[in-house]
Design a protein around this motif. Structure first.
Motif, PDB file in Angstrom:
ATOM      1  N   PHE A 143    -116.439  14.581 -33.855  1.00 36.83           N
ATOM      2  CA  PHE A 143    -115.622  14.397 -32.661  1.00 36.83           C
ATOM      3  C   PHE A 143    -114.958  13.021 -32.615  1.00 36.83           C
ATOM      4  O   PHE A 143    -115.508  12.032 -33.095  1.00 36.83           O
ATOM      5  N   ASN A 144    -113.788  13.012 -31.977  1.00 41.07           N
ATOM      6  CA  ASN A 144    -113.069  11.769 -31.667  1.00 41.07           C
ATOM      7  C   ASN A 144    -112.801  10.899 -32.889  1.00 41.07           C
ATOM      8  O   ASN A 144    -112.726   9.678 -32.799  1.00 41.07           O
ATOM      9  N   THR A 145    -112.674  11.551 -34.043  1.00 42.37           N
ATOM     10  CA  THR A 145    -112.385  10.838 -35.284  1.00 42.37           C
ATOM     11  C   THR A 145    -110.964  11.178 -35.734  1.00 42.37           C
ATOM     12  O   THR A 145    -110.668  12.339 -35.996  1.00 42.37           O
ATOM     13  N   PRO A 146    -110.069  10.214 -35.820  1.00 46.23           N
ATOM     14  CA  PRO A 146    -108.689  10.515 -36.213  1.00 46.23           C
ATOM     15  C   PRO A 146    -108.596  10.892 -37.681  1.00 46.23           C
ATOM     16  O   PRO A 146    -109.407  10.477 -38.496  1.00 46.23           O
ATOM     17  N   TRP A 147    -107.587  11.707 -37.967  1.00 49.53           N
ATOM     18  CA  TRP A 147    -107.386  12.031 -39.376  1.00 49.53           C
ATOM     19  C   TRP A 147    -106.798  10.830 -40.103  1.00 49.53           C
ATOM     20  O   TRP A 147    -106.606   9.769 -39.516  1.00 49.53           O
ATOM     21  N   SER A 148    -106.522  10.995 -41.383  1.00 53.50           N
ATOM     22  CA  SER A 148    -106.185   9.858 -42.230  1.00 53.50           C
ATOM     23  C   SER A 148    -104.860   9.208 -41.827  1.00 53.50           C
ATOM     24  O   SER A 148    -103.981   9.835 -41.224  1.00 53.50           O
ATOM     25  N   GLU A 149    -104.723   7.946 -42.191  1.00 53.96           N
ATOM     26  CA  GLU A 149    -103.476   7.228 -41.931  1.00 53.96           C
ATOM     27  C   GLU A 149    -102.304   7.889 -42.657  1.00 53.96           C
ATOM     28  O   GLU A 149    -101.172   7.875 -42.168  1.00 53.96           O
ATOM     29  N   ARG A 150    -102.591   8.463 -43.815  1.00 57.44           N
ATOM     30  CA  ARG A 150    -101.538   9.138 -44.574  1.00 57.44           C
ATOM     31  C   ARG A 150    -100.966  10.305 -43.779  1.00 57.44           C
ATOM     32  O   ARG A 150     -99.749  10.491 -43.701  1.00 57.44           O
ATOM     33  N   LEU A 151    -101.836  11.111 -43.156  1.00 54.45           N
ATOM     34  CA  LEU A 151    -101.356  12.236 -42.367  1.00 54.45           C
ATOM     35  C   LEU A 151    -100.605  11.764 -41.132  1.00 54.45           C
ATOM     36  O   LEU A 151     -99.633  12.389 -40.705  1.00 54.45           O
ATOM     37  N   THR A 152    -101.031  10.668 -40.552  1.00 54.42           N
ATOM     38  CA  THR A 152    -100.314  10.108 -39.406  1.00 54.42           C
ATOM     39  C   THR A 152     -98.901   9.691 -39.807  1.00 54.42           C
ATOM     40  O   THR A 152     -97.932   9.917 -39.081  1.00 54.42           O
ATOM     41  N   GLU A 153     -98.777   9.093 -40.991  1.00 54.05           N
ATOM     42  CA  GLU A 153     -97.459   8.702 -41.490  1.00 54.05           C
ATOM     43  C   GLU A 153     -96.566   9.921 -41.727  1.00 54.05           C
ATOM     44  O   GLU A 153     -95.377   9.911 -41.414  1.00 54.05           O
TER      45      GLU A 153
END
Length: 216
Positions: A28-38
């Protein structure tokens, strides 16, 4: 319209004892990778409480290899898999069979070649997600707040939350660009009903002594 989505995370608190496996299919409440955010333009997280209703409405959940329904390891219906939501995420505990597939998967987990575990859920994108924009950073966060059914839990060597661009094309993996979310009919922020935390005193099925084999 309901749709099925699959997500996976790095192996968390994973243990193997003989043919017993324990790990979290979601955290829970764990963001996915920075790559996917980009790539997508937003952050995605899973809210606590998401799986409780889904677990109550799903009679038999399979534990799969790579989310492939032809690569079955065990099921909750047989009693060889126990799945529950606790304060950290979706805890999965399984007794794996004595066959070639299970031997192969266990060897990959023990050698750390298998890096992740995941889940598949059926949800309504108009009701079961919320989209919020941080006033300071301007970054959007998509939060999964509900699920209608738990489709599967799975062991995988390519966890989505540390995905490369290629993983966006993987079967069942849905990560739409931010503009598509904003142009759609997805509702803006409405907090899900807060549920009381699970009873952490509940005895876990996983323990130092695995269930004994039946002599019958």
């Amino acid at each position: 319209m309901l749709k099925t989505e699959h997500r996976s995370v790095d192996l968390v608190d994973a243990e193997v004892k003989g043919r017993m496996f324990r790990g979290y299919a979601a955290v829970f409440n764990t963001p996915w990778s920075e790559r996917l955010t980009e790539v997508t333009g937003y952050v995605e997280k899973v809210k606590p409480g998401v799986f409780r209703k889904a677990l109550g409405q799903t009679e038999d959940v399979p534990l799969l290899w790579q989310h492939d329904r032809n690569q079955l390891l065990a099921t909750t219906g047989s009693g060889d898999v126990k799945i529950r939501e606790d304060g950290k995420g979706l805890l999965t505990e399984a007794k794996l069979p004595s066959n070639h597939l299970a031997d192969y998967v266990l060897s990959l987990v023990e050698s750390r070649n298998v890096r992740g575990m995941g889940y598949g859920i059926e949800l309504d994108p108009r009701r079961d997600v919320m989209l919020q924009r941080d006033a300071g950073s301007g970054v959007y966060t998509k939060t999964v707040i509900g699920a209608r059914r738990l489709v599967d839990v799975s062991l995988t060597w390519e966890p989505a939350y540390t995905a490369t661009t290629a993983e966006l094309r993987s079967t069942g993996f849905v990560a739409v660009p931010l503009q598509e979310l904003l142009d759609g009919e997805e509702p803006q922020a409405q907090d899900a009903v807060e549920e009381p935390p699970p009873d952490e005193s509940e005895d876990a099925w996983w323990g130092d002594d695995p269930p004994k084999e039946s002599s019958e």
